[in-house]
Design an enzyme around this catalytic site. Structure first.
Site, PDB file in Angstrom:
ATOM      1  N   LYS A  24       0.846  -1.207   0.000  1.00 49.47           N
ATOM      2  CA  LYS A  24       0.000   0.000   0.000  1.00 49.47           C
ATOM      3  C   LYS A  24       0.875   1.248   0.000  1.00 49.47           C
ATOM      4  O   LYS A  24       0.664   2.169  -0.797  1.00 49.47           O
ATOM      5  CB  LYS A  24      -0.889   0.023   1.231  1.00 49.47           C
ATOM      6  CG  LYS A  24      -1.570   1.366   1.505  1.00 49.47           C
ATOM      7  CD  LYS A  24      -2.481   1.349   2.702  1.00 49.47           C
ATOM      8  CE  LYS A  24      -1.831   1.722   3.978  1.00 49.47           C
ATOM      9  NZ  LYS A  24      -1.601   3.152   4.214  1.00 49.47           N
ATOM     10  N   ASN A  25       1.878   1.275   0.889  1.00 51.51           N
ATOM     11  CA  ASN A  25       2.639   2.512   1.062  1.00 51.51           C
ATOM     12  C   ASN A  25       3.656   2.755  -0.034  1.00 51.51           C
ATOM     13  O   ASN A  25       4.229   3.831  -0.118  1.00 51.51           O
ATOM     14  CB  ASN A  25       3.281   2.550   2.451  1.00 51.51           C
ATOM     15  CG  ASN A  25       2.202   2.687   3.533  1.00 51.51           C
ATOM     16  OD1 ASN A  25       1.055   3.011   3.216  1.00 51.51           O
ATOM     17  ND2 ASN A  25       2.555   2.402   4.771  1.00 51.51           N
ATOM     18  N   CYS A 123      -4.972   8.414   9.100  1.00 52.67           N
ATOM     19  CA  CYS A 123      -5.241   7.916  10.459  1.00 52.67           C
ATOM     20  C   CYS A 123      -4.981   9.026  11.479  1.00 52.67           C
ATOM     21  O   CYS A 123      -4.087   9.828  11.330  1.00 52.67           O
ATOM     22  CB  CYS A 123      -4.325   6.744  10.795  1.00 52.67           C
ATOM     23  SG  CYS A 123      -4.520   5.394   9.665  1.00 52.67           S
ATOM     24  N   ARG A 128      -0.168  15.256  12.697  1.00 54.23           N
ATOM     25  CA  ARG A 128       0.429  14.706  11.470  1.00 54.23           C
ATOM     26  C   ARG A 128       0.725  15.875  10.525  1.00 54.23           C
ATOM     27  O   ARG A 128       0.135  16.033   9.486  1.00 54.23           O
ATOM     28  CB  ARG A 128      -0.492  13.678  10.840  1.00 54.23           C
ATOM     29  CG  ARG A 128      -0.677  12.464  11.724  1.00 54.23           C
ATOM     30  CD  ARG A 128      -1.345  11.323  10.999  1.00 54.23           C
ATOM     31  NE  ARG A 128      -0.405  10.622  10.117  1.00 54.23           N
ATOM     32  CZ  ARG A 128      -0.768   9.584   9.345  1.00 54.23           C
ATOM     33  NH1 ARG A 128      -2.030   9.199   9.323  1.00 54.23           N
ATOM     34  NH2 ARG A 128       0.102   8.970   8.576  1.00 54.23           N
ATOM     35  N   ASP A 320       4.030   0.638  12.012  1.00 53.82           N
ATOM     36  CA  ASP A 320       2.775   0.102  11.454  1.00 53.82           C
ATOM     37  C   ASP A 320       2.510  -1.340  11.885  1.00 53.82           C
ATOM     38  O   ASP A 320       1.453  -1.888  11.587  1.00 53.82           O
ATOM     39  CB  ASP A 320       2.777   0.198   9.927  1.00 53.82           C
ATOM     40  CG  ASP A 320       2.752   1.649   9.473  1.00 53.82           C
ATOM     41  OD1 ASP A 320       3.058   1.907   8.303  1.00 53.82           O
ATOM     42  OD2 ASP A 320       2.447   2.522  10.309  1.00 53.82           O
ATOM     43  N   ARG A 412      -8.787  -0.540   4.139  1.00 50.02           N
ATOM     44  CA  ARG A 412      -7.942   0.475   3.518  1.00 50.02           C
ATOM     45  C   ARG A 412      -6.598  -0.124   3.129  1.00 50.02           C
ATOM     46  O   ARG A 412      -5.958   0.325   2.192  1.00 50.02           O
ATOM     47  CB  ARG A 412      -7.697   1.645   4.489  1.00 50.02           C
ATOM     48  CG  ARG A 412      -8.892   2.516   4.760  1.00 50.02           C
ATOM     49  CD  ARG A 412      -8.506   3.704   5.604  1.00 50.02           C
ATOM     50  NE  ARG A 412      -7.354   4.401   5.011  1.00 50.02           N
ATOM     51  CZ  ARG A 412      -6.628   5.312   5.658  1.00 50.02           C
ATOM     52  NH1 ARG A 412      -6.910   5.611   6.903  1.00 50.02           N
ATOM     53  NH2 ARG A 412      -5.614   5.898   5.068  1.00 50.02           N
TER      54      ARG A 412
HETATM   55  C1  EPZ Z   1       3.938   6.965   6.349  1.00 55.07           C
HETATM   56  O1  EPZ Z   1       3.222   8.058   6.907  1.00 55.07           O
HETATM   57  C2  EPZ Z   1       2.955   5.804   6.280  1.00 55.07           C
HETATM   58  N1  EPZ Z   1       1.826   6.173   5.424  1.00 55.07           N
HETATM   59  C3  EPZ Z   1       2.449   5.468   7.689  1.00 55.07           C
HETATM   60  O2  EPZ Z   1       1.690   4.268   7.553  1.00 55.07           O
HETATM   61  C4  EPZ Z   1       3.635   5.165   8.606  1.00 55.07           C
HETATM   62  O3  EPZ Z   1       3.153   5.016   9.927  1.00 55.07           O
HETATM   63  C5  EPZ Z   1       4.665   6.293   8.556  1.00 55.07           C
HETATM   64  O4  EPZ Z   1       5.035   6.580   7.188  1.00 55.07           O
HETATM   65  C6  EPZ Z   1       5.928   5.941   9.331  1.00 55.07           C
HETATM   66  O5  EPZ Z   1       6.499   4.792   8.790  1.00 55.07           O
HETATM   67  C7  EPZ Z   1       1.995   6.091   4.090  1.00 55.07           C
HETATM   68  O6  EPZ Z   1       3.049   5.745   3.597  1.00 55.07           O
HETATM   69  C8  EPZ Z   1       0.802   6.449   3.251  1.00 55.07           C
HETATM   70  P1  EPZ Z   1       6.205  10.203   8.376  1.00 55.07           P
HETATM   71  P2  EPZ Z   1       3.872   9.542   6.877  1.00 55.07           P
HETATM   72  O7  EPZ Z   1       6.240  11.431   7.565  1.00 55.07           O
HETATM   73  O8  EPZ Z   1       4.679   9.688   5.669  1.00 55.07           O
HETATM   74  C9  EPZ Z   1       6.495  13.602  11.688  1.00 55.07           C
HETATM   75  C10 EPZ Z   1      -0.187   2.883   7.617  1.00 55.07           C
HETATM   76  O9  EPZ Z   1      -0.707   2.326   8.582  1.00 55.07           O
HETATM   77  N2  EPZ Z   1       6.409  14.553  10.577  1.00 55.07           N
HETATM   78  O10 EPZ Z   1       7.301   9.179   8.231  1.00 55.07           O
HETATM   79  O11 EPZ Z   1       2.783  10.489   7.170  1.00 55.07           O
HETATM   80  C11 EPZ Z   1       5.192  12.847  11.888  1.00 55.07           C
HETATM   81  O12 EPZ Z   1       4.296  13.602  12.684  1.00 55.07           O
HETATM   82  C12 EPZ Z   1       0.263   4.320   7.739  1.00 55.07           C
HETATM   83  O13 EPZ Z   1       0.051   2.334   6.511  1.00 55.07           O
HETATM   84  C13 EPZ Z   1       6.521  15.905  10.850  1.00 55.07           C
HETATM   85  O14 EPZ Z   1       6.695  16.311  12.000  1.00 55.07           O
HETATM   86  O15 EPZ Z   1       4.826   9.448   8.151  1.00 55.07           O
HETATM   87  C14 EPZ Z   1       5.669  11.579  12.569  1.00 55.07           C
HETATM   88  O16 EPZ Z   1       5.829  11.829  13.965  1.00 55.07           O
HETATM   89  C15 EPZ Z   1      -0.123   4.909   9.089  1.00 55.07           C
HETATM   90  N3  EPZ Z   1       6.449  16.779   9.829  1.00 55.07           N
HETATM   91  C16 EPZ Z   1       7.054  11.346  11.951  1.00 55.07           C
HETATM   92  O17 EPZ Z   1       7.441  12.583  11.363  1.00 55.07           O
HETATM   93  C17 EPZ Z   1       6.271  16.374   8.517  1.00 55.07           C
HETATM   94  O18 EPZ Z   1       6.240  17.229   7.612  1.00 55.07           O
HETATM   95  C18 EPZ Z   1       7.067  10.277  10.859  1.00 55.07           C
HETATM   96  O19 EPZ Z   1       6.064  10.629   9.914  1.00 55.07           O
HETATM   97  C19 EPZ Z   1       6.157  14.987   8.252  1.00 55.07           C
HETATM   98  C20 EPZ Z   1       6.238  14.086   9.307  1.00 55.07           C
END
Ligand code: EPZ
Length: 442
Positions: A24-25, A123, A128, A320, A412
């Site tokens: 998915k991701n 989610c 986020r 995840d 999803r």
């Molecule tokens: C991706 O989300 C995945 N979603 C998430 O999977 C997964 O939990 C996450 O990566 C971490 O591996 C998809 O790929 C669609 P991040 P993403 O940016 O990209 C902070 C699932 O269940 N952050 O790596 O949104 C954020 O708040 C989903 O498949 C900022 O502060 O995650 C978090 O604490 C749920 N500012 C950390 O970084 C930003 O601009 C990691 O978030 C971006 C992120």
């Protein structure tokens, strides 16, 4: 059925073989990347899940031409031609259904020099933000990327044009890493991303971009170099990698039901963070020599002991799989600890597990889990996608019958979960939601 539940009667040990679907991701980033092509492409092994359907809908609203065919194994094959795209705006309500819609910012900036997007959804486990994405686009010369530029929940960026830059991500972010790779693909000059995320799906998106004609090196390490190119010819086929998180979920489902399952069409090295923890707990996790499947079972007499887990960016333990792993820890001897280091509040499912008999205390980002003999069936609510998957695992292992409401959240990210679990001997069916539905905090 708009709202539906999964009805599961626990106690059957899962046995047999299943195939893992496409990631998915990975595919959500790949679909956004495909919008940049100056040609066509064919995508194979695309999981038929609702997040993919939403992303296809978003690409169609941009004007892209996408035809989809269902393969025998249940996956989708997509023929994509983005040359019919006629707008840089993705501001309809569908954008708020998934967080990955933000990849269209990078893709549309690269294709049209302009991008307008409604703030994404996804989610709900605490903050986020997308500040790292916007800061990177601003560093590459885009205007409209300051928080004060967001107008009525709509972000409008303009490249004048996008120039390569050195981007340091002060938090390891999957989304920001992919979004910057997209925008940098056609920017002028070289972009270097340092402190980049290294997840398997990052590598898959980079491989897809290179197949399109991009020049990307270093994906999978913490430094990625992208040399901008003027044209992305495309005209190729590409198969999406297997889903690391789906595979881990079925490994855990096999373990908690004291089963014996071989999971095929997956990449065992992607599972190492989970495999090593499960072996530490006392399970047997065998990788076959073809290196595309893993067998999970418990040897006669093996005692399953608790363990401590900390989530972190790949190659650490994936966040995840955190909810599913807590279910594993519940059914082990002794006290375990789960430390959620990536998300601010990803324990919202724990009150649901408590309804099933779990004994867990949460202190901010740490959950202390006391091992129990068995879960008891109950009516619970899927607070998000992976929380729902964890509740499925708990229900499969429970005494009695459970109803998991808001089950559409599970669909999803899990293709054909009912059929796959039935094929392993699970007693699961999709039903109307029961009269009583617990209030989910999320
Ligand atoms: C991706 O989300 C995945 N979603 C998430 O999977 C997964 O939990 C996450 O990566 C971490 O591996 C998809 O790929 C669609 P991040 P993403 O940016 O990209 C902070 C699932 O269940 N952050 O790596 O949104 C954020 O708040 C989903 O498949 C900022 O502060 O995650 C978090 O604490 C749920 N500012 C950390 O970084 C930003 O601009 C990691 O978030 C971006 C992120």
């Amino acid at each position: 059925m708009s709202q539906y539940s999964y009805k599961i009667t626990g106690g059957n040990s899962l046995r047999g073989d299943i195939n893992i679907s496409g990631s998915k991701n990975a595919v959500l980033g790949v679909l956004a990347a495909a919008m940049m092509i100056d040609g066509k492409c064919t995508l194979e092994n695309v999981p038929d899940i609702s997040d993919v359907q939403v992303m296809i809908e978003l690409c169609n609203t941009l004007g892209a031409t996408i035809s989809s065919e269902k393969s025998e194994d249940g996956s989708l094959t997509l023929d994509i031609d983005p040359r019919t795209i006629n707008t840089y705006k993705a501001t309809g309500p569908a954008v708020s259904k998934i967080r990955a819609s933000y990849y269209l910012l990078g893709a549309l900036l690269a294709r049209c020099g302009k991008a307008s997007l409604r703030m994404p959804g996804g989610c709900n486990f605490g903050q986020r933000p997308i500040d790292l994405h916007l800061k990177a686009f601003a560093d590459m010369g885009a205007t409209g990327a300051r928080p004060e530029d967001i107008n009525g929940g709509i972000i409008t960026l303009e490249a004048n044009p996008l120039r390569g830059a050195r981007i340091f991500l002060d938090i390891v972010s999957v989304g920001a890493t992919i979004n910057v790779m997209l925008a940098a693909t056609k920017a002028e000059g070289m972009t270097i991303i340092t402190n980049a995320a290294k997840e398997p799906h990052i590598v898959d998106v980079a491989n897809f971009l290179n197949a399109m004609g991009a020049k990307i090196k270093g994906a999978g390490t913490d430094t990625i170099r992208i040399t901008g190119v003027p044209v992305l010819p495309g005209n190729f086929s590409y198969s999406i990698i297997p889903d690391q998180i789906e595979a881990g979920t079925y490994m855990i489902a096999a373990a908690v039901t004291d089963g014996d399952v071989t999971i095929h069409n997956m990449i065992p090295t992607h599972m190492e963070p989970l495999s090593s923890k499960m072996r530490e707990m006392g399970y047997t996790v065998e990788e076959n020599e073809d290196n595309d499947s893993i067998r999970v079972y418990r040897k006669e007499g093996a005692v399953i002991r608790g363990t401590n887990i900390k989530t972190s960016p790949y190659p650490g333990f994936p966040t995840d799989l955190q909810p599913q792993a807590v279910v594993l820890q519940c059914l082990s001897k002794g006290v375990s600890k789960m430390h959620e280091n990536v998300w601010q509040n990803r324990f919202q499912y724990i009150p649901e597990l408590t309804r099933m008999g779990a004994s867990i205390n949460v202190y901010d980002r740490i959950a202390l889990i006391e091992g129990i003999e068995r879960f008891k069936g109950a009516t619970v609510v899927a607070t998000d996608l992976r929380a729902g998957a964890a509740l499925v695992c708990a229900a499969l292992a429970a005494d009695g019958t459970s109803f998991i409401t808001q089950a559409r959240k599970i669909d999803r990210g899990y293709e054909n979960i009912v059929q796959k679990l039935k094929s392993l001997g699970a007693d699961i069916e999709r039903t109307e939601s029961p009269e009583y539905e617990p209030d989910a905090e999320a």
